[in-house]
Design an enzyme around this catalytic site. Sequence first.
Site, short mmCIF file in Angstrom:
data_model
loop_
_atom_site.label_atom_id
_atom_site.label_comp_id
_atom_site.label_asym_id
_atom_site.label_seq_id
_atom_site.Cartn_x
_atom_site.Cartn_y
_atom_site.Cartn_z
N TRP A 60 -7.98 51.47 56.60
CA TRP A 60 -6.69 51.19 55.96
C TRP A 60 -6.38 52.15 54.83
O TRP A 60 -5.25 52.61 54.67
CB TRP A 60 -6.62 49.73 55.51
CG TRP A 60 -6.62 48.83 56.71
CD1 TRP A 60 -7.64 48.00 57.11
CD2 TRP A 60 -5.60 48.72 57.71
NE1 TRP A 60 -7.30 47.39 58.29
CE2 TRP A 60 -6.07 47.80 58.68
CE3 TRP A 60 -4.34 49.31 57.90
CZ2 TRP A 60 -5.30 47.45 59.81
CZ3 TRP A 60 -3.59 48.97 59.02
CH2 TRP A 60 -4.07 48.05 59.96
N ASP B 163 -4.54 48.04 47.46
CA ASP B 163 -4.25 47.25 48.65
C ASP B 163 -5.27 46.11 48.71
O ASP B 163 -6.44 46.33 48.99
CB ASP B 163 -4.36 48.17 49.89
CG ASP B 163 -4.16 47.41 51.20
OD1 ASP B 163 -3.97 46.17 51.16
OD2 ASP B 163 -4.20 48.06 52.26
N LYS C 46 -3.58 36.87 55.97
CA LYS C 46 -5.03 36.63 55.93
C LYS C 46 -5.29 35.44 55.01
O LYS C 46 -5.51 34.33 55.50
CB LYS C 46 -5.76 37.89 55.50
CG LYS C 46 -5.66 38.99 56.55
CD LYS C 46 -5.49 40.34 55.94
CE LYS C 46 -5.04 41.42 56.89
NZ LYS C 46 -5.66 41.53 58.18
N1 PMP Z 1 -4.32 46.96 54.66
C1 PMP Z 1 -5.35 46.18 55.00
C2 PMP Z 1 -6.56 46.16 54.12
C3 PMP Z 1 -5.28 45.42 56.18
O1 PMP Z 1 -6.32 44.64 56.53
C4 PMP Z 1 -4.11 45.47 56.96
C5 PMP Z 1 -3.95 44.64 58.23
N2 PMP Z 1 -5.04 44.24 58.87
C6 PMP Z 1 -3.07 46.31 56.57
C7 PMP Z 1 -3.20 47.03 55.41
C8 PMP Z 1 -1.81 46.41 57.39
O2 PMP Z 1 -1.11 45.23 57.29
P1 PMP Z 1 0.18 44.94 58.17
O3 PMP Z 1 -0.28 44.72 59.56
O4 PMP Z 1 0.75 43.69 57.53
O5 PMP Z 1 1.08 46.09 58.04
#
Ligand code: PMP
Length: 364
Positions: free
Chosen positions: A104, A174, A198
Amino acid sequence: MADRVYNFSAGPAVLPVPALEQAQKDLLALPGVGASVMEISHRSKAFDAIMAETRQLLTDLVGIPEGYTMLFLQGGASLQFSMVPMNFLQGTGKPADYIITGTWGGKGKEEAQKLGTVNVAWDGASHNYSYLPTGAELKLSPDAAYIHVTSNETIQGVQFPSDPKFGTAPLVCDLSSDFMCRPIDIKKYDVLYACAQKNAGIAGCTVVLLKNEMLERVPKGLPSMLDYKLFAKNDSLYNTPPCFAIYMLMLVCRWLKNDIGGLKKMEEHNKAKCKLLYDVLDSSGGYFQGHARPDCRSLMNVTFRLPNEEVETKFLAEAKTHKLVDLKGHRSVGGIRASIYNAMPIEGVKTLAAFMTDFQKKNG
Ligand code: PMP
């Protein structure tokens, strides 16, 4: 109660049963309203009350002091990968420092690179993102517009043991997969964001918390939907917000406050839950191989491998017969991932731990 499985999905993920039950009760008509939250105006008194309660609960739970702005945005955490550099990097003439601790963080960097200069201050790719850096290992820029970090890497299962605070530039974090899993010292963060699906409800809403000073940096002329300042000015109601997702966030926060007793208590539960699984890994003599170095292990996503893919496939199939579902690791890394977010009951984790021990006895 409905026949529920133990759902280890990484997100959208297990929700607290009391929140689901309340949503079910309110589904045809909110008390005193006669229609559901999905059917009423986002500018109605009833929705105002939902927004106000959600804000208050988050403020109390997270401990948000004066001087911060709370936004409820759409586009998931992924849109934040673009909004952050649009609002705080583009046109500054400065670089942004990105600390890449997993998939991520890497995606965030890629989006930022489209909009400005990025300095990769650290990248754990060479060891497959199995551990996290110390401050001394980072190559920070002297004049960064901000430093971006990911507190918990959902795919690799590595999490900073406490608030990751590095350098002197504004810290953007994040927290998508560990928001509200433990108390944080919010004053260490200048901007933080977390998608809700989550620990904070369902997909469709992203919580963004910004220090008010950061809003002064937002350049003029951004597309309206990508402008933090505009959303702040309109209390997140510049356009129609994700009403149902905000309502679910409120119910999850009520559960965290009233049933759990706040984030300190939540952290105790989470530590007890993940210990059950890490103890199985550690006492398996290498049969279960944890991905994360022990000091970087995540409270939320427990990632490990079995001796080979064939055994992993068997493990997943047999787990299902014990109502243990969605344990497959992310397609990019394989193996097994047990996501044990706030709402995963300890009984689910105990059942998984017992299943693992038994599986090793029979197959090890
Ligand atoms: N950052 C992290 C740490 C994540 O776990 C996720 C999704 N699993 C995201 C960003 C992306 O999130 P989204 O699918 O809501 O765009």
